[in-house]
Design a protein around this motif. Sequence first.
Motif, PDB file in Angstrom:
ATOM      1  N   ASP A 187       0.810  -1.211   0.000  1.00 21.88           N
ATOM      2  CA  ASP A 187       0.000   0.000   0.000  1.00 21.88           C
ATOM      3  C   ASP A 187       0.847   1.266   0.000  1.00 21.88           C
ATOM      4  OD1 ASP A 187      -2.378  -1.443   0.035  1.00 21.88           O
ATOM      5  OD2 ASP A 187      -2.425  -1.487   2.226  1.00 21.88           O
ATOM      6  N   LEU A 188       2.126   1.131   0.305  1.00 21.89           N
ATOM      7  CA  LEU A 188       2.995   2.300   0.435  1.00 21.89           C
ATOM      8  C   LEU A 188       3.920   2.538  -0.748  1.00 21.89           C
ATOM      9  CD1 LEU A 188       4.156   1.858   4.139  1.00 21.89           C
ATOM     10  CD2 LEU A 188       2.412   3.410   3.274  1.00 21.89           C
ATOM     11  N   VAL A 189       4.331   1.473  -1.407  1.00 17.79           N
ATOM     12  CA  VAL A 189       5.366   1.569  -2.426  1.00 17.79           C
ATOM     13  C   VAL A 189       4.752   1.750  -3.805  1.00 17.79           C
ATOM     14  CG1 VAL A 189       7.305   0.345  -3.481  1.00 17.79           C
ATOM     15  CG2 VAL A 189       6.909   0.170  -1.029  1.00 17.79           C
ATOM     16  N   ASN A 190       5.362   2.624  -4.578  1.00 19.61           N
ATOM     17  CA  ASN A 190       4.941   2.854  -5.956  1.00 19.61           C
ATOM     18  C   ASN A 190       5.199   1.592  -6.759  1.00 19.61           C
ATOM     19  OD1 ASN A 190       4.561   3.678  -8.566  1.00 19.61           O
ATOM     20  ND2 ASN A 190       6.079   5.290  -8.522  1.00 19.61           N
ATOM     21  N   LEU A 191       4.166   1.048  -7.341  1.00 20.65           N
ATOM     22  CA  LEU A 191       4.311  -0.176  -8.128  1.00 20.65           C
ATOM     23  C   LEU A 191       4.201   0.094  -9.620  1.00 20.65           C
ATOM     24  CD1 LEU A 191       2.266  -2.598  -5.865  1.00 20.65           C
ATOM     25  CD2 LEU A 191       4.739  -2.308  -6.001  1.00 20.65           C
ATOM     26  N   GLY A 192       4.555   1.306 -10.035  1.00 19.66           N
ATOM     27  CA  GLY A 192       4.619   1.582 -11.459  1.00 19.66           C
ATOM     28  C   GLY A 192       3.635   2.606 -11.964  1.00 19.66           C
ATOM     29  N   ASP A 193       2.724   3.097 -11.159  1.00 18.13           N
ATOM     30  CA  ASP A 193       1.785   4.121 -11.596  1.00 18.13           C
ATOM     31  C   ASP A 193       2.541   5.440 -11.711  1.00 18.13           C
ATOM     32  OD1 ASP A 193      -0.139   6.065 -11.916  1.00 18.13           O
ATOM     33  OD2 ASP A 193      -1.448   5.316 -10.337  1.00 18.13           O
ATOM     34  N   PRO A 194       2.694   5.974 -12.920  1.00 19.06           N
ATOM     35  CA  PRO A 194       3.480   7.191 -13.086  1.00 19.06           C
ATOM     36  C   PRO A 194       2.898   8.394 -12.354  1.00 19.06           C
ATOM     37  CG  PRO A 194       2.401   6.598 -15.140  1.00 19.06           C
ATOM     38  CD  PRO A 194       2.140   5.482 -14.166  1.00 19.06           C
ATOM     39  N   GLY A 195       1.636   8.346 -11.980  1.00 15.05           N
ATOM     40  CA  GLY A 195       1.036   9.443 -11.232  1.00 15.05           C
ATOM     41  C   GLY A 195       1.328   9.388  -9.752  1.00 15.05           C
ATOM     42  N   ASP A 196       1.884   8.278  -9.298  1.00 16.61           N
ATOM     43  CA  ASP A 196       2.187   8.096  -7.886  1.00 16.61           C
ATOM     44  C   ASP A 196       3.606   8.510  -7.580  1.00 16.61           C
ATOM     45  OD1 ASP A 196       0.077   7.325  -6.371  1.00 16.61           O
ATOM     46  OD2 ASP A 196       0.429   5.184  -6.548  1.00 16.61           O
ATOM     47  N   SER A 197       3.805   9.047  -6.398  1.00 19.85           N
ATOM     48  CA  SER A 197       5.147   9.370  -5.928  1.00 19.85           C
ATOM     49  C   SER A 197       5.823   8.100  -5.462  1.00 19.85           C
ATOM     50  CB  SER A 197       5.054  10.349  -4.760  1.00 19.85           C
ATOM     51  OG  SER A 197       6.291  10.455  -4.119  1.00 19.85           O
TER      52      SER A 197
END
Length: 93
Positions: free
Chosen positions: A69-79
């Motif tokens: 829930d915390l780590v960016n898993l590839g969504d470019p809109g996510d930090s």
Amino acid sequence: EHFSFTRRRLRIPRTALVFVGDSVRDAEFASESGISFVAKLGTHSRAPFEKRFGKQPFPMIERLVELLDLVNLGDPGDSSDPRDRQARQRSAG
């Protein structure tokens, strides 16, 4: 420094690293190195972390599966910084 070796080996920037640790010393090490930190509670409660760093200085989890829930898993809109994502989740929830 372990983080420098990892960054060179994987060819990634410092901002792409997240250190998951279970002690205040782990958190201090990450902070001194400029690396994002996630506290894995269990060995210690929230209290020692908050005593040293203040209230909610970084994400704190009880189970490793919560990292998803915390780590960016590839969504470019996510930090890629878990602190940013946790802040967004708190404001949305």
